[in-house]
Scaffold this active site. Structure first.
Site, short mmCIF file in Angstrom:
data_model
loop_
_atom_site.label_atom_id
_atom_site.label_comp_id
_atom_site.label_asym_id
_atom_site.label_seq_id
_atom_site.Cartn_x
_atom_site.Cartn_y
_atom_site.Cartn_z
N THR A 15 -3.24 31.75 1.78
CA THR A 15 -2.44 32.80 1.14
C THR A 15 -3.32 33.75 0.32
OG1 THR A 15 -0.61 31.23 0.99
CG2 THR A 15 -0.45 33.18 -0.38
N VAL A 16 -4.18 33.19 -0.53
CA VAL A 16 -5.00 34.02 -1.41
C VAL A 16 -6.23 34.55 -0.67
CG1 VAL A 16 -6.29 34.10 -3.58
CG2 VAL A 16 -4.18 32.74 -3.44
N ILE A 138 -2.31 38.82 -14.01
CA ILE A 138 -2.38 39.24 -15.42
C ILE A 138 -3.81 39.01 -15.95
CG2 ILE A 138 -1.42 38.92 -17.73
CD1 ILE A 138 1.06 37.69 -16.45
N GLY A 188 5.19 31.61 -0.80
CA GLY A 188 3.76 31.39 -1.06
C GLY A 188 3.41 31.22 -2.53
N GLU A 191 2.24 25.54 -5.16
CA GLU A 191 0.98 24.88 -4.79
C GLU A 191 1.19 24.10 -3.49
OE1 GLU A 191 -2.01 25.24 -6.67
OE2 GLU A 191 -0.66 26.77 -7.38
N ASP A 202 0.45 22.16 -13.05
CA ASP A 202 -0.16 23.47 -12.84
C ASP A 202 -0.17 24.24 -14.17
OD1 ASP A 202 -0.81 25.79 -10.73
OD2 ASP A 202 0.63 26.58 -12.16
N LYS A 206 -3.42 25.49 -16.67
CA LYS A 206 -3.56 26.88 -17.14
C LYS A 206 -3.53 26.95 -18.66
CE LYS A 206 -1.31 28.78 -13.03
NZ LYS A 206 0.01 29.04 -12.44
P1 NAP Z 1 -3.58 27.79 0.82
O1 NAP Z 1 -2.73 28.87 1.38
O2 NAP Z 1 -3.19 26.39 1.06
O3 NAP Z 1 -5.07 28.04 1.39
C1 NAP Z 1 -6.10 27.13 1.22
C2 NAP Z 1 -7.25 27.53 2.15
O4 NAP Z 1 -8.37 26.67 1.90
C3 NAP Z 1 -6.91 27.41 3.64
O5 NAP Z 1 -7.50 28.44 4.36
C4 NAP Z 1 -7.54 26.06 4.01
O6 NAP Z 1 -7.98 26.01 5.36
C5 NAP Z 1 -8.75 26.02 3.10
N1 NAP Z 1 -9.12 24.64 2.77
C6 NAP Z 1 -8.44 23.77 2.02
N2 NAP Z 1 -9.08 22.60 1.93
C7 NAP Z 1 -10.20 22.74 2.66
C8 NAP Z 1 -11.28 21.89 2.98
N3 NAP Z 1 -11.33 20.63 2.54
N4 NAP Z 1 -12.28 22.37 3.75
C9 NAP Z 1 -12.24 23.66 4.22
N5 NAP Z 1 -11.25 24.51 3.95
C10 NAP Z 1 -10.23 24.06 3.19
O7 NAP Z 1 -3.74 27.94 -0.76
P2 NAP Z 1 -3.58 29.27 -1.63
O8 NAP Z 1 -2.15 29.44 -2.01
O9 NAP Z 1 -4.30 30.38 -0.99
O10 NAP Z 1 -4.31 28.81 -3.00
C11 NAP Z 1 -5.71 28.76 -3.08
C12 NAP Z 1 -6.13 28.56 -4.53
O11 NAP Z 1 -5.64 29.66 -5.31
C13 NAP Z 1 -5.57 27.30 -5.22
O12 NAP Z 1 -6.53 26.82 -6.14
C14 NAP Z 1 -4.36 27.83 -5.97
O13 NAP Z 1 -4.03 27.04 -7.11
C15 NAP Z 1 -4.89 29.17 -6.39
N6 NAP Z 1 -3.83 30.13 -6.71
C16 NAP Z 1 -2.85 30.37 -5.80
C17 NAP Z 1 -1.86 31.30 -6.11
C18 NAP Z 1 -0.74 31.57 -5.15
O14 NAP Z 1 0.22 32.26 -5.58
N7 NAP Z 1 -0.78 31.12 -3.91
C19 NAP Z 1 -1.89 31.98 -7.34
C20 NAP Z 1 -2.96 31.72 -8.24
C21 NAP Z 1 -3.92 30.79 -7.91
P3 NAP Z 1 -6.91 26.07 6.59
O15 NAP Z 1 -6.28 27.44 6.50
O16 NAP Z 1 -7.71 25.90 7.82
O17 NAP Z 1 -5.93 24.99 6.32
N1 HSE Z 2 1.78 27.71 -8.00
C1 HSE Z 2 1.37 28.64 -9.01
C2 HSE Z 2 2.61 29.21 -9.67
C3 HSE Z 2 0.56 29.74 -8.38
O1 HSE Z 2 3.71 29.05 -9.16
O2 HSE Z 2 2.47 29.79 -10.75
C4 HSE Z 2 -0.12 30.60 -9.41
O3 HSE Z 2 -1.13 29.90 -10.07
#
Ligand code: NAP
Ligand code: HSE
Length: 435
Positions: A15-16, A138, A188, A191, A202, A206
């Site tokens: 997603t990110v 933010i 999306g 977590e 979570d 933070k």
């Molecule tokens: P996500 O959609 O689950 O994406 C995770 C990515 O990392 C995927 O591409 C996955 O590969 C890859 N990955 C995970 N484990 C791996 C491993 N062991 N080896 C290689 N690749 C690996 O997660 P996300 O929502 O983007 O979140 C990513 C980070 O940003 C997290 O720390 C989350 O807390 C943080 N975050 C997310 C948001 C949000 O709104 N989504 C907001 C703020 C912070 P595959 O695609 O092949 O599975």
């Molecule tokens: N899962 C987190 C939330 C993503 O809902 O706030 C942002 O860190």
């Protein structure tokens, strides 16, 4: 003048990660205009290179082998957007030690292994930035570290989890908890393991990061008193509305003298308070300090493109400040002790179910008085064979309220659950009235 080419890598393309790539491509001209650099994603680590992606990575970019990134000396900045503590932690440590700056959106990693990570960044002489790890879009870390560098911030109060705020807002509209969680996952926000959101972990990570940066003292995750929203019922939501309040999951870091209290849990937020109006997946953080009195920052707290905006800004800051002597090193410069968790004071909302007969109210009052808990408001409703008491207290220590609740639960007249939820109100609880 020709732009400087800056090859960058992503750890994660979900997603990110995919949104970071999209934003870097779509904003390439703006970044070049501002910095003279052109950031180009040359590698991205994933588990499955064959999966369909939200934004096409281009040929040869995806790899499932971290050595391809670790062994590529042309890569100048790495964004860790894969999540989880391992293997993300080992990859980030190795990159930092080998002199590669890292930006991360991973709150669990920063909160759990901050000391180790900043030591590695210092050893490698590079920056570690983590804006996106708290409240997505933010810019609260930058504000605390740069804009408020000479302000003694002594309280941070915030809605720091988008998923739970989305669920609680939906419950106010009468939607079910399960429905709202499923939609937050589809959008999306949640977590990979959504129990981290609803269980408060979570928000705890933070809030620990915010406290560490605001107070300049490492706040370990284990210090955070955590309660999630699993125990919040439609009855609580209705009672809050009747008192002109809203149920929110609140992260709170307080400096009491030279001791620190950090907690996350549901709270009744007064309808007149700035945090009451924060709805859906939005987040908000209020900073209280000597010179500033109060600043509230509000914006999208979750989502791919929203989080990518902070990740890209950190990457651009790294590129723009490398070699200038301006290092975003460890924000920790002192050691503060933890305030015993029962000592923090606030008003509380109590919901008690008791037998409806003479003398029961007196017993309840006796138990509250024994713990010096003073009542500001009391409303009694009759439900089936019992009375439901809604009580708002004046300021009381959390430990004394819990002790009173334990004693009340043990009374033979007690029926059903007894709950205590802190109240956040700046106009004072005596002003609240039951609708
Ligand atoms: P996500 O959609 O689950 O994406 C995770 C990515 O990392 C995927 O591409 C996955 O590969 C890859 N990955 C995970 N484990 C791996 C491993 N062991 N080896 C290689 N690749 C690996 O997660 P996300 O929502 O983007 O979140 C990513 C980070 O940003 C997290 O720390 C989350 O807390 C943080 N975050 C997310 C948001 C949000 O709104 N989504 C907001 C703020 C912070 P595959 O695609 O092949 O599975
Ligand atoms: N899962 C987190 C939330 C993503 O809902 O706030 C942002 O860190």
């Amino acid at each position: 003048m020709a732009a400087v080419d800056v090859p960058v890598a992503l750890l994660g393309y979900g997603t990110v990660g995919a949104a970071v790539h999209r934003l870097l491509e779509e904003s390439a001209d703006e970044i070049e205009r501002a910095t003279g650099h052109r950031l180009r994603v040359t590698r991205a680590l994933v588990r499955d290179t064959g999966k369909d992606r939200g934004f096409s990575p281009g040929p040869g970019v995806l790899t499932d082998d971290i050595q391809v990134i670790l062994g590529d000396p042309s890569i100048q900045v790495v964004a860790e957007v894969m999540g989880g503590v391992e293997p993300a932690g080992s990859h980030v440590l190795e990159l930092l030690r080998s002199g590669r700056p890292v930006v991360t959106a991973n709150k669990q990693l920063v909160a759990r292994r901050g000391t180790e990570l900043f030591e590695a960044a210092a050893a490698g002489g590079v920056q570690l930035r983590f804006e996106a790890s708290v409240c997505a879009a933010i810019p609260v870390i930058k504000v605390l570290r740069e804009s408020l560098i000479v302000t003694n911030v002594h309280r941070v109060l915030g809605i720091v989890n988008g998923t739970t705020n989305f669920i609680l807002s939906a419950m106010e509209e009468g939607r079910s908890y399960d429905d709202a969680l499923a939609e937050a996952q589809r959008l999306g926000f949640a977590e990979a393991d959504p129990t981290e959101d609803v269980g408060g972990l979570d928000a705890a990570a933070k809030t620990a990061i915010l406290a560490t940066v605001a107070f300049g003292s490492r706040v370990p995750l284990e210090w955070v008193e955590v309660e999630g929203i699993e125990g919040v019922t439609l009855d609580h939501v209705a009672a809050a509305r009747a008192l002109d309040m809203h149920v929110k999951l609140i992260g709170r870091a307080t400096l009491v003298g030279d001791r620190v209290d950090v907690r996350v849990g549901p709270a009744f937020v007064d309808g007149h308070h700035p945090l009451a109006a924060v709805e859906g997946a939005f987040n908000a953080v209020m900073l209280h300090g000597d010179a500033i009195r109060e600043i509230t920052l509000e914006g999208p707290g979750a989502g791919g493109i929203e989080t990518a905006s902070a990740v890209v800004a950190d990457m651009v800051s790294v590129v723009g400040t490398t070699g200038t002597g301006f290092l975003q090193n460890d924000p920790v410069w002192r050691h503060l002790e933890r305030l015993p968790p029962g000592d923090l004071t606030s008003p509380f909302y109590l919901r008690l179910e008791v037998e409806d007969r003479a003398g029961v109210l007196a017993r309840i009052a006796q138990e509250l008085a024994a713990e010096s808990v003073s009542v500001a408001q009391l409303v009694q409703q009759t439900a089936d064979d019992r009375a439901v008491l809604h009580i708002v207290t004046h300021d009381a220590a959390a430990g004394r309220v819990n002790a009173a609740l334990t004693a009340i639960r043990a009374l033979p007249e007690a029926r059903g659950e007894a709950t205590a939820i802190p109240v956040i109100s700046s106009r004072g609880v005596a002003e609240l009235g039951w609708a």
